[in-house]
Design a protein around this motif. Structure first.
Motif, mmCIF file in Angstrom:
data_model
loop_
_atom_site.group_PDB
_atom_site.id
_atom_site.type_symbol
_atom_site.label_atom_id
_atom_site.label_comp_id
_atom_site.label_asym_id
_atom_site.label_seq_id
_atom_site.Cartn_x
_atom_site.Cartn_y
_atom_site.Cartn_z
ATOM 1 N N LEU A 89 -2.059 5.845 -6.845
ATOM 2 C CA LEU A 89 -1.262 6.152 -8.036
ATOM 3 C C LEU A 89 -1.649 5.291 -9.229
ATOM 4 O O LEU A 89 -1.266 5.599 -10.357
ATOM 5 C CB LEU A 89 0.230 5.949 -7.736
ATOM 6 N N ALA A 90 -2.378 4.191 -9.012
ATOM 7 C CA ALA A 90 -2.587 3.178 -10.051
ATOM 8 C C ALA A 90 -3.872 3.405 -10.831
ATOM 9 O O ALA A 90 -4.901 3.811 -10.271
ATOM 10 C CB ALA A 90 -2.601 1.795 -9.421
ATOM 11 N N ASP A 91 -3.802 3.115 -12.144
ATOM 12 C CA ASP A 91 -5.003 3.096 -12.979
ATOM 13 C C ASP A 91 -5.770 1.794 -12.774
ATOM 14 O O ASP A 91 -6.999 1.757 -12.887
ATOM 15 C CB ASP A 91 -4.622 3.207 -14.462
ATOM 16 N N ARG A 92 -5.014 0.729 -12.488
ATOM 17 C CA ARG A 92 -5.623 -0.587 -12.330
ATOM 18 C C ARG A 92 -4.897 -1.333 -11.223
ATOM 19 O O ARG A 92 -3.691 -1.146 -11.014
ATOM 20 C CB ARG A 92 -5.540 -1.365 -13.650
ATOM 21 N N VAL A 93 -5.617 -2.209 -10.535
ATOM 22 C CA VAL A 93 -5.056 -2.991 -9.440
ATOM 23 C C VAL A 93 -5.175 -4.471 -9.805
ATOM 24 O O VAL A 93 -6.213 -4.914 -10.314
ATOM 25 C CB VAL A 93 -5.775 -2.708 -8.112
ATOM 26 N N VAL A 94 -4.084 -5.227 -9.557
ATOM 27 C CA VAL A 94 -4.076 -6.669 -9.792
ATOM 28 C C VAL A 94 -3.932 -7.358 -8.440
ATOM 29 O O VAL A 94 -2.967 -7.111 -7.712
ATOM 30 C CB VAL A 94 -2.919 -7.074 -10.724
ATOM 31 N N LEU A 95 -4.889 -8.204 -8.107
ATOM 32 C CA LEU A 95 -4.848 -8.965 -6.859
ATOM 33 C C LEU A 95 -4.237 -10.336 -7.132
ATOM 34 O O LEU A 95 -4.738 -11.098 -7.970
ATOM 35 C CB LEU A 95 -6.259 -9.122 -6.286
ATOM 36 N N GLU A 103 -2.940 -14.067 -5.662
ATOM 37 C CA GLU A 103 -3.207 -15.010 -4.582
ATOM 38 C C GLU A 103 -2.635 -16.368 -4.979
ATOM 39 O O GLU A 103 -3.044 -16.956 -5.981
ATOM 40 C CB GLU A 103 -4.713 -15.122 -4.332
ATOM 41 N N GLY A 104 -1.656 -16.850 -4.207
ATOM 42 C CA GLY A 104 -1.061 -18.149 -4.490
ATOM 43 C C GLY A 104 -0.380 -18.241 -5.831
ATOM 44 O O GLY A 104 -0.394 -19.306 -6.469
ATOM 45 N N GLY A 105 0.210 -17.153 -6.305
ATOM 46 C CA GLY A 105 0.905 -17.168 -7.579
ATOM 47 C C GLY A 105 0.000 -17.036 -8.779
ATOM 48 O O GLY A 105 0.457 -17.189 -9.915
ATOM 49 N N ARG A 106 -1.269 -16.733 -8.571
ATOM 50 C CA ARG A 106 -2.219 -16.552 -9.663
ATOM 51 C C ARG A 106 -2.900 -15.199 -9.542
ATOM 52 O O ARG A 106 -2.943 -14.616 -8.455
ATOM 53 C CB ARG A 106 -3.292 -17.649 -9.653
ATOM 54 N N ILE A 107 -3.427 -14.707 -10.654
ATOM 55 C CA ILE A 107 -4.205 -13.471 -10.620
ATOM 56 C C ILE A 107 -5.620 -13.816 -10.176
ATOM 57 O O ILE A 107 -6.352 -14.530 -10.873
ATOM 58 C CB ILE A 107 -4.218 -12.777 -11.993
ATOM 59 N N ALA A 108 -5.990 -13.304 -9.002
ATOM 60 C CA ALA A 108 -7.324 -13.593 -8.466
ATOM 61 C C ALA A 108 -8.364 -12.632 -9.020
ATOM 62 O O ALA A 108 -9.527 -13.016 -9.230
ATOM 63 C CB ALA A 108 -7.297 -13.516 -6.939
ATOM 64 N N ALA A 109 -7.969 -11.374 -9.263
ATOM 65 C CA ALA A 109 -8.922 -10.388 -9.768
ATOM 66 C C ALA A 109 -8.151 -9.178 -10.262
ATOM 67 O O ALA A 109 -7.033 -8.897 -9.817
ATOM 68 C CB ALA A 109 -9.909 -9.975 -8.679
ATOM 69 N N THR A 110 -8.732 -8.449 -11.211
ATOM 70 C CA THR A 110 -8.169 -7.190 -11.696
ATOM 71 C C THR A 110 -9.292 -6.174 -11.826
ATOM 72 O O THR A 110 -10.465 -6.534 -12.004
ATOM 73 C CB THR A 110 -7.479 -7.349 -13.059
ATOM 74 N N GLY A 111 -8.933 -4.893 -11.764
ATOM 75 C CA GLY A 111 -9.915 -3.824 -11.886
ATOM 76 C C GLY A 111 -9.414 -2.582 -11.197
ATOM 77 O O GLY A 111 -8.297 -2.538 -10.680
ATOM 78 N N THR A 112 -10.270 -1.559 -11.171
ATOM 79 C CA THR A 112 -9.902 -0.362 -10.425
ATOM 80 C C THR A 112 -10.059 -0.633 -8.937
ATOM 81 O O THR A 112 -10.663 -1.630 -8.516
ATOM 82 C CB THR A 112 -10.780 0.828 -10.826
ATOM 83 N N HIS A 113 -9.512 0.268 -8.149
ATOM 84 C CA HIS A 113 -9.589 0.106 -6.698
ATOM 85 C C HIS A 113 -11.048 0.035 -6.242
ATOM 86 O O HIS A 113 -11.421 -0.849 -5.441
ATOM 87 C CB HIS A 113 -8.858 1.277 -6.031
ATOM 88 N N GLN A 114 -11.877 0.917 -6.744
ATOM 89 C CA GLN A 114 -13.273 0.952 -6.317
ATOM 90 C C GLN A 114 -14.028 -0.284 -6.790
ATOM 91 O O GLN A 114 -14.854 -0.845 -6.042
ATOM 92 C CB GLN A 114 -13.951 2.227 -6.856
ATOM 93 N N GLU A 115 -13.755 -0.727 -8.025
ATOM 94 C CA GLU A 115 -14.441 -1.914 -8.536
ATOM 95 C C GLU A 115 -14.130 -3.144 -7.673
ATOM 96 O O GLU A 115 -15.044 -3.900 -7.298
ATOM 97 C CB GLU A 115 -14.024 -2.187 -9.982
ATOM 98 N N LEU A 116 -12.890 -3.338 -7.368
ATOM 99 C CA LEU A 116 -12.504 -4.502 -6.571
ATOM 100 C C LEU A 116 -13.014 -4.395 -5.144
ATOM 101 O O LEU A 116 -13.377 -5.399 -4.517
ATOM 102 C CB LEU A 116 -10.976 -4.656 -6.571
#
Length: 642
Positions: free
Chosen positions: A570-576, A578-591
């Motif tokens: 359902l998402a245009d973008r995914v935010v990963l 980890e430990g209260g910080r953003i480890a990575a962002t991007g589309t599902h395929q990119e990540l």
């Protein structure tokens, strides 16, 4: 109440009597905590001063009638019976006077009792409603640390204890008014005899003060332990299935028994205090009565007072003793009410951590842009949940948050509608700090659907229309179809009018989630937050819900806390996270191709999804989705329907 869960308010109803029910008449209690509990309640009492004055006037008439009756009775004896035959007045005249005094006294006593109780119950209504309204303003952090049973006890038994004093206290005060009036007439009959009657009163006063000193702390302890039992019962009823699953019935019975034993110990302490001091106060007066009879007999024999006077005096002596016979009850009610009032004031004195700032403004139109700027947050401990999160979600975009348990996904969902405030940084909506917006305006623009939805003991239709009580039936059905709930609802015996049990537990977990999604869909907010809102729904049903949500989410800002791989579609973008910080962002395929930590997180999510699917399959085997006995709304009275 679970952290972050929206505080439930009064269920909307179409009952016209409910709409006409008046709000509390008083603005609240006096905020000055240095004052006594009665002085702090003066704003409440002033709101009912008209009824109070009428009750007081009726009470005065009652007292005067009660005191005049023996006076005229004594006069009748002296002038119509005991006087020489040639000097006797007509007895009929005195009889009619006594009948008139009796009628006036009965009518005045009726209005005194009626108006006093009316005022007491009105004050109970005001106090309980003020308490509930204040609870609805408190922040989620308050409900995180205070037990539900404790609040239920304060809203019920503590309020009732205050009401008992307000109901019976004025009646006892009237008794003391009768005491002073009777004392006056006793002094006019014989001063010496009156002084003999008063010899025991200093001892009664000292005993009363000692009783008060002992009763207050024990009364507080009794009310606290009543609240403890209410909490245990609430937890055992709410968690009945967990107790059975782990075979912990005997252990929980033991927990309740130990709490009941502690209440019994405190109650017995209170009983011992009453049993010790109550008879003392009553019987010390009896010693004075014996002295009065002895001295009064000599006065009658000496001819200092007549036979009618001694009858009047003895009747007044009973009136003189009545207030002291009730003094023990007044002491008990006063101390219990004082303890309960302080417990109620503890809640009313609690200030909400989340409140509108001075100058906060409404946001009439919301585009839906969400931004987090260097957000840091912790739940009152040294361990940070979010540590420097910066993220911008353009209006109309859909973002999914992925990460291990405790990475901060749900916390972000709770910060946007201000269930909590950030420690540092800012959460912005359309460029405005959410702390600068009014809470009502902010939450009108943000719809949140939690993993564990809360349903009210009302019809399915009313639960779906909870956020929009004026919605039409067609709108309710349309929202249910988007949430994939229409099919199972129509299979129920009473359809949308089916009344669900407490918290909706007569429905399966997946059914509750679908109704909660429909409730959020019907509000139609520009920002939609789905916090693992389909975790209890099977894959096939979830796919149908996703088809409906895709249409709903078009042009709408949506934040999804994802614990299922299928939800990421359902998402245009995914935010990963980890430990209260953003480890990575991007589309599902990119990540998936560039971020090993994302692949590891997905593997963990997939394992959880398999476990959850197996659990759902077991639930369907044991309890089919719709094979439960619904409640027939036609066989419920009006109060249950509300």
């Amino acid at each position: 109440m679970r952290a972050g869960q929206a505080e439930p308010g009064p269920l909307a109803t179409t009952n016209p009597d409910e709409r006409r029910r008046p709000p509390p008449r008083a603005p609240g209690i006096d905020p000055d905590q240095s004052k006594g509990w009665i002085k702090r309640a003066f704003p409440l009492l002033k709101a009912h001063r008209g009824v109070f004055m009428a009750a007081f006037a009726a009470s005065l008439v009652t007292v005067v009638a009660m005191v005049l009756f023996p006076l005229w009775l004594g006069t009748a004896i002296d002038e119509a019976l005991a006087a020489p035959s040639g000097q006797r007045d007509s007895l009929a005249r005195f009889v009619w006077i006594l009948v008139a005094i009796t009628v006036v006294g009965v009518v005045a006593a009726y209005f005194s009792r009626y108006l006093t109780l009316r005022m007491a119950y009105s004050l109970e209504f005001d106090l309980r409603t003020l308490l509930y309204r204040h609870l609805s303003t408190l922040s989620a952090s308050f409900f995180d640390r205070v037990r539900t049973g404790e609040l239920v006890s304060r809203a019920n038994s503590d309020v009732r204890a205050v009401q008992m004093l307000l109901a019976f206290g004025p009646m006892l005060i009237v008794q003391f008014g009768m005491f002073f009036l009777a004392l006056y007439f006793m002094l006019t009959i014989d001063v010496g005899l009156t002084l003999v009657a008063l010899l025991s009163l200093p001892a009664v006063f000292v005993i009363g003060l000692t009783m008060r000193k002992h009763m207050f702390p024990v009364s507080w302890l009794v009310q606290s332990r009543l609240a403890e039992i209410a909490t245990i019962v609430d937890e055992n009823v709410s968690g009945a299935q967990v107790v059975r699953v782990f075979g912990a019935e005997r252990r929980q019975i033991g927990v309740l028994a130990r709490a009941a034993q502690r209440l019994r110990w405190a109650s017995m302490r209170l009983v011992r205090i009453r049993a010790t001091f109550g008879p003392l106060m009553q019987n010390v007066v009896r010693v004075g009565e014996a002295a009065v009879l002895l001295y009064g007999g000599f006065r009658v024999l000496d001819g200092a007072i007549g036979p009618g006077d001694i009858i009047v005096f003895l009747t007044y002596l009973v009136m003189l003793q009545a207030p002291f016979a009730m003094l023990g009850l007044l002491m008990m009610l006063a101390q219990r009410a004082a303890a309960s009032a302080h417990r109620i004031y503890e809640v009313l004195d609690e200030r909400p951590e989340i409140a509108d700032r001075p100058g906060a403004f409404d946001l009439p139109v919301c585009r839906g842009e969400v931004e987090l700027r260097d957000v840091r947050f912790s739940f009152g401990s040294d361990q940070r949940v979010l540590d420097g999160v910066t993220l911008r979600v353009p209006a109309g975009h859909t973002v999914a948050f992925v990460g291990a348990t405790g990475s901060g996904k749900t916390t972000i969902a709770q910060l946007i509608p201000r269930f909590y405030d950030v420690d540092r940084g800012a959460v912005l909506l359309d460029g405005h700090d959410v702390r600068d917006l009014t809470l009502r305006s902010l939450r009108q623009h943000v719809g949140v659907c939690f993993e564990e939805p809360f349903l009210f003991s009302a019809s399915i239709r009313d639960n779906i229309a909870y956020g929009t009580p004026g919605a039409s039936d067609d709108d309710v059905v349309a929202a249910a179809k988007v949430a994939g709930a229409h099919e199972f609802i129509t299979q129920l015996a009473f359809g949308y009018t089916t009344v669900v049990g407490e918290r909706g537990y007569t429905l399966s977990g997946g059914q509750r989630q679908r109704i909660a999604i429909a409730r959020t869909v019907l509000v139609n907010p520009p920002i939609l937050i789905l916090d693992d809102a389909t975790s209890a729904i099977d894959v096939q049903t979830e796919q149908r819900i996703h088809d409906g949500l895709r249409q709903l989410m078009h042009g709408r800002t949506t934040l999804i806390v994802a614990h299922r791989l299928s939800t990421l579609s359902l998402a245009d973008r995914v935010v990963l996270l980890e430990g209260g910080r953003i480890a990575a962002t991007g589309t599902h395929q990119e990540l998936l191709t560039t971020e090993p930590r994302y692949a590891a997180a997905l593997a963990h999510v997939t394992d959880e999804e398999r476990i959850r699917a197996a659990q759902l399959e077991r639930e369907r085997t044991v309890t089919p989705d719709v094979e439960w006995r619904p409640i027939d709304p036609d066989h419920l009275d009006e109060e249950e329907m509300l």
